[in-house]
Design a protein around this motif. Structure first.
Motif, PDB file in Angstrom:
ATOM      1  N   VAL A 250      38.769-105.785  71.001  1.00 54.25           N
ATOM      2  CA  VAL A 250      38.357-107.100  70.516  1.00 54.25           C
ATOM      3  C   VAL A 250      38.235-108.101  71.662  1.00 54.25           C
ATOM      4  N   ASP A 251      37.553-109.218  71.356  1.00 49.21           N
ATOM      5  CA  ASP A 251      37.478-110.293  72.340  1.00 49.21           C
ATOM      6  C   ASP A 251      38.624-111.280  72.078  1.00 49.21           C
ATOM      7  N   GLY A 252      38.602-112.389  72.766  1.00 49.14           N
ATOM      8  CA  GLY A 252      39.685-113.352  72.657  1.00 49.14           C
ATOM      9  C   GLY A 252      39.809-113.983  71.287  1.00 49.14           C
ATOM     10  N   GLU A 253      38.760-113.912  70.459  1.00 49.27           N
ATOM     11  CA  GLU A 253      38.799-114.493  69.112  1.00 49.27           C
ATOM     12  C   GLU A 253      38.911-113.412  68.036  1.00 49.27           C
ATOM     13  N   ASN A 254      39.302-112.211  68.455  1.00 45.57           N
ATOM     14  CA  ASN A 254      39.548-111.097  67.535  1.00 45.57           C
ATOM     15  C   ASN A 254      38.277-110.502  66.933  1.00 45.57           C
ATOM     16  N   HIS A 255      37.111-110.802  67.503  1.00 41.81           N
ATOM     17  CA  HIS A 255      35.878-110.179  67.024  1.00 41.81           C
ATOM     18  C   HIS A 255      35.833-108.730  67.508  1.00 41.81           C
ATOM     19  N   LEU A 256      35.402-107.838  66.648  1.00 37.74           N
ATOM     20  CA  LEU A 256      35.341-106.424  66.996  1.00 37.74           C
ATOM     21  C   LEU A 256      34.207-106.153  67.979  1.00 37.74           C
ATOM     22  N   LEU A 257      34.553-105.498  69.097  1.00 42.36           N
ATOM     23  CA  LEU A 257      33.561-105.118  70.107  1.00 42.36           C
ATOM     24  C   LEU A 257      33.334-103.607  70.135  1.00 42.36           C
ATOM     25  N   GLY A 320      33.185-110.604  61.246  1.00 42.66           N
ATOM     26  CA  GLY A 320      33.317-109.493  62.182  1.00 42.66           C
ATOM     27  C   GLY A 320      34.649-109.448  62.883  1.00 42.66           C
ATOM     28  N   CYS A 321      35.632-110.166  62.373  1.00 40.15           N
ATOM     29  CA  CYS A 321      36.968-110.145  62.966  1.00 40.15           C
ATOM     30  C   CYS A 321      37.792-109.020  62.338  1.00 40.15           C
ATOM     31  N   VAL A 322      38.616-108.385  63.157  1.00 41.16           N
ATOM     32  CA  VAL A 322      39.435-107.271  62.678  1.00 41.16           C
ATOM     33  C   VAL A 322      40.607-107.800  61.850  1.00 41.16           C
ATOM     34  N   VAL A 323      40.712-107.315  60.604  1.00 33.89           N
ATOM     35  CA  VAL A 323      41.802-107.754  59.725  1.00 33.89           C
ATOM     36  C   VAL A 323      42.678-106.592  59.269  1.00 33.89           C
ATOM     37  N   GLY A 324      42.257-105.369  59.560  1.00 34.76           N
ATOM     38  CA  GLY A 324      43.054-104.230  59.129  1.00 34.76           C
ATOM     39  C   GLY A 324      42.524-102.922  59.679  1.00 34.76           C
ATOM     40  N   ALA A 325      43.241-101.861  59.358  1.00 35.49           N
ATOM     41  CA  ALA A 325      42.851-100.519  59.793  1.00 35.49           C
ATOM     42  C   ALA A 325      43.485 -99.513  58.846  1.00 35.49           C
ATOM     43  N   LEU A 326      42.843 -98.378  58.682  1.00 32.38           N
ATOM     44  CA  LEU A 326      43.403 -97.310  57.867  1.00 32.38           C
ATOM     45  C   LEU A 326      42.849 -95.981  58.334  1.00 32.38           C
ATOM     46  N   ASN A 327      43.570 -94.906  58.000  1.00 33.33           N
ATOM     47  CA  ASN A 327      43.062 -93.579  58.311  1.00 33.33           C
ATOM     48  C   ASN A 327      43.174 -92.683  57.090  1.00 33.33           C
ATOM     49  N   ILE A 328      42.762 -91.449  57.253  1.00 35.85           N
ATOM     50  CA  ILE A 328      42.704 -90.529  56.123  1.00 35.85           C
ATOM     51  C   ILE A 328      44.075 -90.294  55.518  1.00 35.85           C
ATOM     52  N   HIS A 329      45.127 -90.383  56.330  1.00 35.99           N
ATOM     53  CA  HIS A 329      46.476 -90.175  55.821  1.00 35.99           C
ATOM     54  C   HIS A 329      46.887 -91.285  54.865  1.00 35.99           C
ATOM     55  N   ASP A 330      46.409 -92.493  55.102  1.00 33.81           N
ATOM     56  CA  ASP A 330      46.697 -93.597  54.183  1.00 33.81           C
ATOM     57  C   ASP A 330      46.053 -93.332  52.825  1.00 33.81           C
ATOM     58  N   LEU A 331      44.852 -92.783  52.818  1.00 34.53           N
ATOM     59  CA  LEU A 331      44.171 -92.467  51.572  1.00 34.53           C
ATOM     60  C   LEU A 331      44.845 -91.296  50.850  1.00 34.53           C
ATOM     61  N   LEU A 332      45.349 -90.345  51.620  1.00 33.95           N
ATOM     62  CA  LEU A 332      46.058 -89.218  51.029  1.00 33.95           C
ATOM     63  C   LEU A 332      47.364 -89.682  50.378  1.00 33.95           C
ATOM     64  N   ARG A 333      48.078 -90.586  51.075  1.00 34.74           N
ATOM     65  CA  ARG A 333      49.339 -91.096  50.521  1.00 34.74           C
ATOM     66  C   ARG A 333      49.096 -91.878  49.229  1.00 34.74           C
ATOM     67  N   ALA A 334      47.962 -92.574  49.179  1.00 32.68           N
ATOM     68  CA  ALA A 334      47.621 -93.342  47.973  1.00 32.68           C
ATOM     69  C   ALA A 334      47.011 -92.468  46.903  1.00 32.68           C
TER      70      ALA A 334
END
Length: 337
Positions: A250-257, A320-334
């Motif tokens: 990300v840049d200084g304002e949390n925009h995804l690069l 376009g700012c990053v607010v979260g993240a998830l992976n396949i394991h999170d979906l499996l747990r849910a």
């Protein structure tokens, strides 16, 4: 050979060809009965839908024997697709359960012969209250059909039973007619998948339809992210700490690069032209990564991962700012996948 010397039933050999032939004949006979229903979807069916949509109460389904079993399923299908409905046993109705049926309700009576005594016995009480009556029968000239406001014809050419006695094709036809009503009403009401999920919250279907990305994603300090000027070493430390197999860049304002993943690292290790000791994450990251919004359904993340063969996603907002993240394991747990 008497009963004592006869071999037990489970040990008797069957004729495989005969068994297969019999089973296929059942399927063929019932399929023909269902196909014949298509031509019977006419003005009466439209009027039946209009009556149900105009009903201010519940659709009360009733039937005896096998028709009763079919009626229970139809009532359950109607209730889960936006049409309030329940089943009343006609025999119990004449012994007090008739009080469950109110003037604003509508009765759906099911009887292939249209002459089921227990059902006919409660018709006068239904009529006295001015309650609407729709019937599903195999005989439009039967007592039930002629006393109903509308009759839906579910006649079949023959039962699948070789003796023509056991309700088979006829009950299947009644079930399909009920499903046709439920789905036509569902579409007429504009009933959505979210509406459906609200009546199925405990099952896997509810989880798939109701869970949003915001319910399963990592947020705040749990989101792996580094600045564009970060070194490869710093990116690896962040990935190791957050344990999602990636980090946002990300840049200084949390925009995804961009995003740096385990796959990017493997590709860098295979590239003899990359000096891992001096490389920056900006040199090795993937630009324009796949992302998703926090308001999307979790099942959409699963579909996106499968389509693009990736194991993780970054969640971004409208800017376009990053607010979260998830992976396949999170979906499996849910239990979304």
């Amino acid at each position: 050979m008497n009963a004592r010397t006869a071999p037990p039933a489970h040990s008797r050999l069957v004729n495989a060809d005969a068994v297969i032939r019999s089973a296929r004949n059942v399927i063929k006979t019932e399929a023909a009965g269902i196909r014949a229903l298509e031509a019977k979807i006419d003005a009466a069916f439209v009027q039946a839908c209009q009556m149900i949509l105009a009903c201010k109460g519940r659709v009360v389904v009733s039937g005896m024997g096998k028709s009763g079993h079919i009626g229970r399923k139809i009532a359950a299908t109607l209730a889960s697709t936006g049409t309030p409905s329940f089943f009343v046993h006609p025999g119990e109705a004449s012994h007090g359960d008739l009080g469950m049926i109110q003037p604003d309700d509508l009765v759906l009576g099911i009887s292939y012969s249209g002459e089921t005594d227990e059902l006919l016995y409660i018709l006068p009480a239904i009529k006295r209250q001015g309650i609407g009556l729709i019937s599903i029968t195999g005989n439009p000239n039967s007592s039930l059909a002629t006393q109903a406001d509308l009759n839906l014809d579910a006649n079949v050419a023959s039962e699948a039973c070789p003796h023509g006695l056991a309700p088979t094709a006829s009950t299947t036809a009644a079930l399909v007619m009920g499903d046709a009503l439920a789905v036509a009403l569902l579409e007429a009401r504009g009933f959505t998948s979210d509406d459906f999920a609200r009546s199925h919250p405990a099952g896997s279907l509810g989880r798939r339809l109701l869970l949003h990305i915001s319910d399963v994603m990592h947020a705040g300090d749990d989101v792996p992210r580094v600045r564009l000027e970060a070194t490869l070493s710093e990116a690896l430390v962040e990935m190791s700490r957050k344990r999602l197999g990636m980090t946002a860049v990300v840049d200084g304002e949390n925009h995804l690069l961009g995003v740096f993943t385990d796959g990017d690292l493997r590709r860098a290790l295979d590239d003899d032209g990359v000096d891992l000791r001096s490389a920056s994450v900006a040199q090795l990251m993937t630009r324009g990564p796949k992302t998703i919004g926090s308001d999307k359904l979790a099942v959409e993340a699963a579909q996106l991962m499968e389509k693009h063969q990736i194991n993780a996603l970054l969640v971004v907002d409208a800017d376009g700012c990053v607010v979260g993240a998830l992976n396949i394991h999170d979906l499996l747990r849910a239990r979304v996948v």
